[in-house]
Design an enzyme around this catalytic site. Structure first.
Site, PDB file in Angstrom:
ATOM      1  N   GLU A  35      -0.272   4.142  -5.860  1.00  0.00           N
ATOM      2  CA  GLU A  35      -0.604   3.247  -4.751  1.00  0.00           C
ATOM      3  C   GLU A  35      -0.403   1.775  -5.070  1.00  0.00           C
ATOM      4  OE1 GLU A  35      -4.449   2.549  -3.395  1.00  0.00           O
ATOM      5  OE2 GLU A  35      -5.064   1.771  -5.331  1.00  0.00           O
ATOM      6  N   ASN A  63      -6.589   3.252  -1.553  1.00  0.00           N
ATOM      7  CA  ASN A  63      -6.843   2.248  -0.519  1.00  0.00           C
ATOM      8  C   ASN A  63      -5.639   1.366  -0.226  1.00  0.00           C
ATOM      9  OD1 ASN A  63      -7.732   1.388  -3.258  1.00  0.00           O
ATOM     10  ND2 ASN A  63      -7.921  -0.612  -2.276  1.00  0.00           N
ATOM     11  N   HIS A  64      -4.628   1.370  -1.084  1.00  0.00           N
ATOM     12  CA  HIS A  64      -3.410   0.581  -0.826  1.00  0.00           C
ATOM     13  C   HIS A  64      -2.275   1.429  -0.259  1.00  0.00           C
ATOM     14  CE1 HIS A  64      -4.888  -3.165  -2.497  1.00  0.00           C
ATOM     15  NE2 HIS A  64      -5.290  -2.545  -3.590  1.00  0.00           N
ATOM     16  N   HIS A 170      -8.508   4.165  -9.560  1.00  0.00           N
ATOM     17  CA  HIS A 170      -8.790   2.948  -8.790  1.00  0.00           C
ATOM     18  C   HIS A 170      -9.298   1.777  -9.620  1.00  0.00           C
ATOM     19  CE1 HIS A 170      -9.797   0.258  -5.513  1.00  0.00           C
ATOM     20  NE2 HIS A 170     -11.067   0.234  -5.891  1.00  0.00           N
TER      21      HIS A 170
END
Length: 258
Positions: A35, A63-64, A170
């Site tokens: 990501e 989340n990206h 993450h």
């Protein structure tokens, strides 16, 4: 069968680290979190194919996922790309995929945490729903992309005995807790990252320091100078999907070698 999980790949530096480690590919199946692979934010079609050609067999996100505009229109064409399963079901892409590898079924699931991240559906309930759909003989690996260590640990104990591998991503800092938390469930809170060693989560430190001091937004750019690092872990499974050995991988490649 020998498998490899690669921590968050950050920009060009991270991609170089992956290429270096995989230059003598000794794995039967490779999963990587991608990501951050395109300039630190999201993934492009060019980078997707570059990483696939490098040898990565399954790509997870977080989340990206949607940071690059082209992702929305191309994600359904990326056959090994998996976005978080507990996002809106109106979004394109798949939250898990099953791969046939050497007469085995390997199911890779991507989930995103809810603590300190944007709103998503419950990852615990989503896993329960997905697990009902998975063939009984599948080897199950979950990439839990979360900010809070407590949430990742809680999910580990929630899914133990059902998921064979639970790896946190993450936070980009490898944790020294790779361990079996059940008779056949391997767990780590964070697999770490691939990128510049002297950086803040793979990014140039200067602008991030300014952001902390002034609270004024700054553009973050991938650090491309200095040594690069590769983080992840490997493990083997036998014919009965039993994990027989596992180890953390943390390597530094001097700048001059790249």
């Amino acid at each position: 069968m020998k498998l490899l999980f690669i921590g968050d790949i950050v920009g060009r530096s991270g991609r170089k680290a992956v290429k270096n480690h995989l230059s003598h590919n000794q794995y039967d199946f490779i999963i990587g979190n991608v990501e951050n692979s395109a300039a630190g934010f999201g993934i492009t079609d060019k980078v997707y194919h570059e990483l696939k050609d490098t040898g990565i067999n399954a790509m997870t996100a977080g989340n990206h996922t949607w940071d690059k505009k082209e992702t929305l229109s191309l994600i359904n064409n990326w056959d090994v790309f998996i976005r978080p399963a507990n996002l809106s079901n109106k979004l394109p892409g798949a939250g898990y995929k099953i791969f046939d590898v050497l007469n085995k079924k390997i199911c890779v699931i991507n989930l995103i945490g809810r603590v300190f991240l944007y709103t998503s559906n419950c990852p615990f309930e989503t896993f329960n729903n997905i697990y009902k759909e998975i063939p009984d003989d599948a080897f199950v690996l979950v990439d839990f992309h979360g900010e809070a260590t407590s949430e990742k640990q809680a999910f580990g104990y929630f899914a133990k005995g059902r998921a064979n591998v639970i790896c946190g991503t993450h936070t980009h800092v490898q944790t020294n807790d790779l361990k079996m938390i059940d008779t056949n469930t391997l767990y780590i809170t964070d697999a770490g990252m691939c990128g510049a060693e002297c950086s803040v989560l793979g990014m140039e430190a200067g602008n991030i320091i300014e952001r902390f001091i002034t609270q004024i937004p700054h553009r973050f750019t991938v650090e491309t100078k200095g040594n690069i690092m590769f983080n992840g872990f490997s493990f083997t499974i036998d014919d009965d999907n039993i994990i027989r050995d596992y180890k953390l991988i943390s390597e530094i490649y001097p700048e001059e070698e790249m």
